[in-house]
Design a protein around this motif. Structure first.
Motif, PDB file in Angstrom:
ATOM      1  N   VAL A  59      -8.120  -0.864   5.553  1.00  0.00           N
ATOM      2  CA  VAL A  59      -8.695  -0.211   4.197  1.00  0.00           C
ATOM      3  C   VAL A  59      -9.784  -0.615   3.913  1.00  0.00           C
ATOM      4  O   VAL A  59     -10.516  -1.871   4.387  1.00  0.00           O
ATOM      5  CB  VAL A  59      -7.640  -0.781   3.200  1.00  0.00           C
ATOM      6  CG1 VAL A  59      -8.096  -0.284   1.663  1.00  0.00           C
ATOM      7  CG2 VAL A  59      -6.235  -0.381   3.269  1.00  0.00           C
ATOM      8  N   GLY A  60     -10.868   0.187   3.254  1.00  0.00           N
ATOM      9  CA  GLY A  60     -12.074  -0.272   2.626  1.00  0.00           C
ATOM     10  C   GLY A  60     -12.836   0.740   1.481  1.00  0.00           C
ATOM     11  O   GLY A  60     -11.950   1.436   1.211  1.00  0.00           O
ATOM     12  N   PRO A  61     -13.733   0.267   1.046  1.00  0.00           N
ATOM     13  CA  PRO A  61     -14.268   0.879  -0.267  1.00  0.00           C
ATOM     14  C   PRO A  61     -14.559   2.253  -0.006  1.00  0.00           C
ATOM     15  O   PRO A  61     -14.659   2.922   1.399  1.00  0.00           O
ATOM     16  CB  PRO A  61     -15.726   0.336  -0.161  1.00  0.00           C
ATOM     17  CG  PRO A  61     -15.757  -0.805   0.560  1.00  0.00           C
ATOM     18  CD  PRO A  61     -14.782  -0.698   1.557  1.00  0.00           C
ATOM     19  N   GLN A  90     -10.082  -6.800   3.889  1.00  0.00           N
ATOM     20  CA  GLN A  90     -11.125  -7.933   4.050  1.00  0.00           C
ATOM     21  C   GLN A  90     -10.598  -8.769   3.046  1.00  0.00           C
ATOM     22  O   GLN A  90     -11.537  -9.678   2.704  1.00  0.00           O
ATOM     23  CB  GLN A  90     -12.264  -7.146   3.922  1.00  0.00           C
ATOM     24  CG  GLN A  90     -12.601  -6.116   4.685  1.00  0.00           C
ATOM     25  CD  GLN A  90     -13.992  -5.338   4.706  1.00  0.00           C
ATOM     26  OE1 GLN A  90     -14.254  -5.063   3.508  1.00  0.00           O
ATOM     27  NE2 GLN A  90     -14.491  -4.985   5.529  1.00  0.00           N
ATOM     28  N   GLY A  91      -9.416  -9.138   2.550  1.00  0.00           N
ATOM     29  CA  GLY A  91      -9.291 -10.047   1.671  1.00  0.00           C
ATOM     30  C   GLY A  91      -9.403 -10.049   0.289  1.00  0.00           C
ATOM     31  O   GLY A  91      -9.596 -10.986  -0.659  1.00  0.00           O
ATOM     32  N   ARG A  92      -9.793  -8.928  -0.027  1.00  0.00           N
ATOM     33  CA  ARG A  92     -10.257  -8.468  -1.496  1.00  0.00           C
ATOM     34  C   ARG A  92      -9.261  -8.891  -2.337  1.00  0.00           C
ATOM     35  O   ARG A  92      -8.024  -8.309  -2.370  1.00  0.00           O
ATOM     36  CB  ARG A  92     -10.713  -6.978  -1.543  1.00  0.00           C
ATOM     37  CG  ARG A  92     -11.848  -6.741  -1.092  1.00  0.00           C
ATOM     38  CD  ARG A  92     -12.424  -5.179  -1.122  1.00  0.00           C
ATOM     39  NE  ARG A  92     -12.535  -4.988  -2.871  1.00  0.00           N
ATOM     40  CZ  ARG A  92     -13.161  -4.011  -3.572  1.00  0.00           C
ATOM     41  NH1 ARG A  92     -13.322  -2.988  -2.598  1.00  0.00           N
ATOM     42  NH2 ARG A  92     -13.062  -3.822  -4.727  1.00  0.00           N
ATOM     43  N   CYS A  97      -3.855  -2.727  -2.769  1.00  0.00           N
ATOM     44  CA  CYS A  97      -3.569  -1.640  -1.820  1.00  0.00           C
ATOM     45  C   CYS A  97      -2.258  -1.509  -1.294  1.00  0.00           C
ATOM     46  O   CYS A  97      -1.934  -1.198  -0.294  1.00  0.00           O
ATOM     47  CB  CYS A  97      -4.625  -1.832  -0.735  1.00  0.00           C
ATOM     48  SG  CYS A  97      -4.559  -3.598   0.109  1.00  0.00           S
ATOM     49  N   TRP A  98      -1.325  -1.924  -2.141  1.00  0.00           N
ATOM     50  CA  TRP A  98       0.076  -1.810  -2.120  1.00  0.00           C
ATOM     51  C   TRP A  98       0.789  -1.990  -3.556  1.00  0.00           C
ATOM     52  O   TRP A  98       0.602  -2.625  -4.380  1.00  0.00           O
ATOM     53  CB  TRP A  98       0.780  -2.849  -0.995  1.00  0.00           C
ATOM     54  CG  TRP A  98       2.132  -2.589  -0.761  1.00  0.00           C
ATOM     55  CD1 TRP A  98       3.256  -3.034  -1.323  1.00  0.00           C
ATOM     56  CD2 TRP A  98       2.747  -1.936   0.038  1.00  0.00           C
ATOM     57  NE1 TRP A  98       4.406  -2.625  -1.261  1.00  0.00           N
ATOM     58  CE2 TRP A  98       3.998  -1.897  -0.282  1.00  0.00           C
ATOM     59  CE3 TRP A  98       2.054  -1.015   1.103  1.00  0.00           C
ATOM     60  CZ2 TRP A  98       4.873  -1.269   0.850  1.00  0.00           C
ATOM     61  CZ3 TRP A  98       2.941  -0.207   1.854  1.00  0.00           C
ATOM     62  CH2 TRP A  98       4.138  -0.563   1.881  1.00  0.00           C
ATOM     63  N   GLY A  99       1.743  -1.063  -3.665  1.00  0.00           N
ATOM     64  CA  GLY A  99       2.625  -1.246  -5.026  1.00  0.00           C
ATOM     65  C   GLY A  99       3.941  -0.597  -4.976  1.00  0.00           C
ATOM     66  O   GLY A  99       4.533  -0.572  -3.783  1.00  0.00           O
ATOM     67  N   ARG A 136      -2.858 -12.125  -0.667  1.00  0.00           N
ATOM     68  CA  ARG A 136      -3.599 -13.031  -1.106  1.00  0.00           C
ATOM     69  C   ARG A 136      -3.782 -13.259  -2.676  1.00  0.00           C
ATOM     70  O   ARG A 136      -4.047 -14.092  -3.237  1.00  0.00           O
ATOM     71  CB  ARG A 136      -5.014 -12.847  -0.804  1.00  0.00           C
ATOM     72  CG  ARG A 136      -4.998 -12.953   0.826  1.00  0.00           C
ATOM     73  CD  ARG A 136      -6.559 -13.241   1.397  1.00  0.00           C
ATOM     74  NE  ARG A 136      -6.716 -13.074   2.776  1.00  0.00           N
ATOM     75  CZ  ARG A 136      -6.604 -14.031   3.470  1.00  0.00           C
ATOM     76  NH1 ARG A 136      -6.238 -15.443   2.795  1.00  0.00           N
ATOM     77  NH2 ARG A 136      -6.639 -14.352   4.901  1.00  0.00           N
ATOM     78  N   ALA A 137      -3.260 -11.983  -3.467  1.00  0.00           N
ATOM     79  CA  ALA A 137      -3.274 -12.030  -4.858  1.00  0.00           C
ATOM     80  C   ALA A 137      -2.385 -11.025  -5.375  1.00  0.00           C
ATOM     81  O   ALA A 137      -2.079 -10.050  -4.614  1.00  0.00           O
ATOM     82  CB  ALA A 137      -4.749 -11.915  -5.435  1.00  0.00           C
TER      83      ALA A 137
END
Length: 235
Positions: A59-61, A90-92, A97-99, A136-137
Motif C-alpha cells: 500500500v502507498g500514497p 510503511q508503518g503509517r 488500510c484495513w476495516g 501498529r495503530a
C-alpha cells in the motif's frame, strides 16, 4: 473391511499454531535469523496463536485521481484458512488500510488473521467477528483518497525486514515474528524443542529445583545437540 486411516501428520502451519511467538523468536535467534518485527500488536485481546502462510499486499500514497482497486480486496478473495494477510503501509499510523467490511470478507474466506505495518480501523467490529488483526495503530481515518494498493503477492518491506509470499508468520499477544519459507522446517522443529524444554523446566521448578539451576544457559537447546531434560542433566 477398510483399514483405519493412518494418523495424519500435522502441517507446518498446524505445528506453528501449537507454538507461540516467543518460542519461534528463540528458534530464529538460534539460527541467526532477524525476522522479528517490533510494533504491531493485537487490536483486540486475541486469545490464541495466529499462524499461517504470508500473502502480501503493498500500500502507498494515492498518486492520481484514476480509479484504483480497493486495498486488500483481491487478496482476500484469493486467500483461505492457512493464509495470513500481511499489509505493508510503511508503518503509517495516520490512515487505515484495513476495516470492518474487509474483516467480514476475510472471515467468510476463513483467513487466519491480518498483520498491518500501519494502522487499521473498526477494531471493535473485528473483535466482534473474532478475526485476529495486528497493527501498529487503530485510527478512524479511512484509506479513501489517501492510500491505494500498489501490488500483491510480492516481497514487501515490513519494518526493517523483507517479507515474501511463501514465508510464514506467527502472531500473538507477545508480538509478530516471520519465518522465512526456506528455514521454516528447521525453525519450527527447534521451537518445538524450546517448548518441550520449557515444559520440563516448569515441572522442575514445581518439583522444588532451584530456579537458578533450572534457568542455567546449559539447559537451553542448541542447533546441533539433543536436549536432556533439566531433571536428568548433570550440568
Amino acid at each position: 473391511m477398510t483399514a483405519p486411516d493412518e494418523a495424519r501428520t500435522p502441517t507446518l502451519v498446524e505445528r506453528l499454531r501449537a507454538l507461540d511467538s516467543c518460542a519461534v523468536s528463540d528458534a530464529l535467534d538460534a539460527y541467526g535469523l532477524s525476522t522479528v518485527v517490533l510494533g504491531p500488536r493485537p487490536v483486540w485481546p486475541v486469545p490464541h496463536v495466529v499462524a499461517g502462510l504470508v500473502r502480501t499486499v503493498t500500500v502507498g500514497p494515492r498518486r492520481s485521481d484514476r480509479p484504483a482497486d480497493h486495498v486488500a480486496a483481491a487478496a482476500v478473495d484469493l486467500s483461505g484458512p492457512d493464509d495470513v494477510l500481511v499489509i505493508a503501509n510503511q508503518g503509517r499510523p495516520d490512515v487505515s488500510c484495513w476495516g470492518g467490511i474487509l474483516s467480514r470478507a476475510a472471515l467468510a474466506r476463513g483467513i487466519a488473521g491480518v498483520v498491518v505495518d500501519g494502522a487499521c480501523r473498526d477494531a471493535s467490529e473485528s473483535a466482534g467477528l473474532g478475526l485476529p488483526v495486528f497493527a501498529r495503530a487503530v485510527v478512524p481515518v479511512s484509506a479513501r483518497g489517501r492510500v491505494v494498493q500498489y501490488a500483491m503477492n510480492e516481497p514487501v518491506g515490513f519494518g526493517d525486514i523483507t517479507v515474501s509470499p511463501g514465508d510464514y508468520v506467527v502472531a500473538d499477544g507477545n508480538g509478530v515474528v516471520f519465518v522465512p519459507g526456506a528455514d521454516a522446517e528447521r525453525v519450527t522443529a527447534f521451537a518445538e524443542r524450546v517448548v518441550a524444554r520449557e515444559a520440563a523446566m516448569a515441572d522442575a521448578v514445581a518439583a522444588g529445583r532451584p530456579v537458578s539451576e533450572v534457568m542455567h544457559d546449559s539447559r537451553f537447546p542448541t542447533t546441533d545437540t539433543t536436549d536432556t531434560p533439566p531433571e536428568e542433566s548433570g550440568s
